[in-house]
Design an enzyme around this catalytic site. Structure first.
Site, PDB file in Angstrom:
ATOM      1  CG  LEU A  55      -1.974  -1.040   1.397  1.00 29.11           C
ATOM      2  CD1 LEU A  55      -2.684  -0.866   2.733  1.00 29.11           C
ATOM      3  CD2 LEU A  55      -2.977  -0.978   0.261  1.00 29.11           C
ATOM      4  CG  ASP A  56       0.640   4.154  -3.063  1.00 28.47           C
ATOM      5  OD1 ASP A  56       1.461   3.310  -3.455  1.00 28.47           O
ATOM      6  OD2 ASP A  56      -0.201   4.698  -3.805  1.00 28.47           O
ATOM      7  NE  ARG A  57       6.416   7.945   3.039  1.00 27.89           N
ATOM      8  CZ  ARG A  57       7.421   7.964   3.929  1.00 27.89           C
ATOM      9  NH1 ARG A  57       7.188   8.309   5.182  1.00 27.89           N
ATOM     10  NH2 ARG A  57       8.640   7.665   3.561  1.00 27.89           N
TER      11      ARG A  57
END
Length: 215
Positions: A55-57
């Protein structure tokens, strides 16, 4: 502590509700990541669990970890074969035309020394398909459910910005970047042969309610 964010656990899998701002992979600057929390997610096992996907930051929500290498390989294969059902919620900085549809927009990676890298819609890129529907509209924004059928980097973010013409609110790359990025991995369902599916749902973070959307 991620041990306080466990949504699902059995002998093979753990699903945690990853907070926005916490990267999955260790950043170059050495700041905290999911990796720093793995020792606290053993729950009696000697082996640390390992993330199966990314998952993106700035994306919150359901993150799957495998508790042994065999499970990790099977779970990764399920992702690659498109067998995992993923449901996201996002607040868009704008209102799309229509109430539902499918975005079929291939994606490619571009980079420059000054701006770094980003993903763009490109007919010659890798296939990327996302189903979407509007759940609510308010103040020129929209709460949208996304169901990606492929798993490309930044897929939902680019599909919102280019496919719907309305970037995700707070997106620092494809939108204005003001405030938190309102993208949440709401639900994950991974089928398993001979066992109940890995299934988890992460509650919407408070940032959605502050933006005027609580469901």
């Amino acid at each position: 502590m991620l041990s306080d964010h466990v949504l699902f656990i059995d002998g093979e899998a753990i699903v945690v509700d990853k907070p926005a701002g916490l990267p999955v992979d260790r950043p170059r600057d050495g700041s905290l990541s999911v990796e720093n929390h793995l020792a606290g997610l053993t729950f009696g096992f000697k082996r640390w669990p390992t993330p199966v996907h990314r998952l993106d930051r700035d994306t919150s929500g359901c993150l799957l970890l495998a508790r042994n290498p065999k499970a990790h390989a099977r779970f990764q294969q399920a992702f690659e074969q498109g067998l995992v059902e993923k449901t996201y919620r996002a607040v868009l900085a704008g209102e799309p035309e229509g109430d539902e549809g499918t975005i079929d927009l291939p994606l490619a990676k571009v980079s420059s020394p000054r701006a770094g890298w980003r993903m763009v819609g490109d007919a010659g890129g890798k296939p990327a398909v996302t189903r979407w529907r509007v759940l609510a509209r308010s103040g020129g924004r929209a709460l949208v459910e996304f169901r990606p059928e492929t798993g490309r980097t930044h897929q939902i973010r680019v599909h919102a910005a280019e496919g719907l013409g309305a970037p995700i609110a707070g997106d620092p790359v494809y939108g204005g970047g003001q405030g938190p990025m309102l993208l949440h991995a709401l639900k994950l369902v991974l089928p398993r042969d001979g066992k109940p599916a890995v299934e988890a749902q992460a509650p919407l973070p408070a940032s959605f309610a502050k933006a005027g959307f609580d469901g």
